[in-house]
Design an enzyme around this catalytic site. Sequence first.
Site, PDB file in Angstrom:
ATOM      1  N   SER B  45      42.865  27.962 -21.785  1.00  0.00           N
ATOM      2  CA  SER B  45      42.490  27.435 -20.704  1.00  0.00           C
ATOM      3  C   SER B  45      40.783  26.458 -20.900  1.00  0.00           C
ATOM      4  CB  SER B  45      41.903  29.091 -20.539  1.00  0.00           C
ATOM      5  OG  SER B  45      42.075  28.537 -18.864  1.00  0.00           O
ATOM      6  N   GLU B  46      41.170  25.358 -20.532  1.00  0.00           N
ATOM      7  CA  GLU B  46      41.147  24.496 -20.647  1.00  0.00           C
ATOM      8  C   GLU B  46      39.369  24.843 -20.181  1.00  0.00           C
ATOM      9  OE1 GLU B  46      43.883  24.179 -18.808  1.00  0.00           O
ATOM     10  OE2 GLU B  46      43.691  22.744 -17.697  1.00  0.00           O
ATOM     11  N   ASN B  47      39.000  26.023 -19.703  1.00  0.00           N
ATOM     12  CA  ASN B  47      37.589  26.063 -19.801  1.00  0.00           C
ATOM     13  C   ASN B  47      36.971  27.334 -20.367  1.00  0.00           C
ATOM     14  OD1 ASN B  47      39.872  28.308 -18.036  1.00  0.00           O
ATOM     15  ND2 ASN B  47      37.784  28.968 -17.172  1.00  0.00           N
TER      16      ASN B  47
END
Lengths: 240, 210
Positions: B45-47
């Site tokens: 997940s990019e976050n």
Amino acid sequence: MSGKRVERMEDIIDTIKDGDTVIVGGFGLCGIPEKAILALADKGTKDLTIVSNNCGVDDWGLGLLLANKQISKIMASYVGENKLFEQQYLNGELEVELVPQGTLAERIRAGGAGIPGFYTPTGVGTEIAKGKETKEFDGKTYLLERAIKGDVALVKAWKSDPYGNLIYNKTARNFNPLAAAAGKVTIAEVEEVVGIAELNPDHIHTPSIYVQYVFEGKNYEKRIERRTVSEKQINARSGQ
Amino acid sequence: MSSRQTIVKRAALEIKDGMNVNLGIGMPTLIANEIPDDQNIFLQSENGLLGIGPYPVEGEEDADLINAGKETVTALSGASFFDNAESFAMIRGGHIDLAILGGMEVSEQGDLANWMIPGKMVKGMGGAMDLVQGANKVVVIMDHVNKQGETKVRTNCSLPLTGLRVVDRLITDRAVFDFTDKGMVLVETLGEYTVEDIRECTEAAFIVKA
């Protein structure tokens, strides 16, 4: 030495002046410096350039500063959660620079690390490449992107010691460590300030050198933007 | 099967045991449900999470643990957390084996448009422009035609691009295409669709895999 600890956010929020560039940690509403944003909304500081992945929602986070018309420019990767944003943008009250998320993160990281710019393949051949210098390396084209520095950075951590060594919790880390390093002055708000030597030096995410003020906030709201739950344990893989 | 189910089930076959995979927001997220339990997959997940787990059971939601779609999730055992610069170093640095993203249009050159429609409010590209440049394999999933029945598989994209020549494989509800040095190649037809059907609903020029 505990000179970084402040008891009231109101006492330090005027570090931010009208027209300043403020880098704000958080992703969506996760890991946002909610106490600093509330204090800044109360103070009414104007013409701010805000650098943040998102711009809050209509009634929380950076959306509060939008509602007060305190923001004149925003640099973000995704702003789709906010109706006020749309109105102010269409009225011409708000300047927007959309930046791909990885480029935004690296521009802030570069700002904190003393690197004035860097080359990235992200955005080559798209609208965001307009006006940007390109260079070929090994037959592939890259865009030159400039670093971002903040007059002030506002970050939220889980724990701190009085020196301002910071530890974040889970995905609430996100942009916070990058912001912390890229602010000329960095204000860290935390859920708990622990005593000197209570944090393991091996576990520090943001070393104290980047942090000028530490504030312990009470009663964090920590709003959830999209509450999703599993109906059955069997659907176990249905994370994103 | 609905067109969405067809796409999601076919796209899940792209995921192989041991991969690190980024699934985009929306339809790609549903692919996670189709991953066999005996496969060891890390979803990124990019976050700042590698090893996304299922949604939490009610009462165990954690505001500090979300995915890139801002949904509450859990972390699998063996997961790791990191900041966004590290996350995109992983992506840009070629450490993500596979990214599966939604699309609005794909061209015969493998260009992708999926982030803005001129005249409509722009929300932002999020991490999509970085993912299409950085992931080792980029798979786009989308309906073959829009609600008006017009093809989304175009000679050239009419919408603003997310990336130029970035798509490796396109999976629609009707067909699977690869983008190669020799051009766009039809590698599979899905459901009841024939090669002739695909020609009729595709503007892009393609060759058929021998």
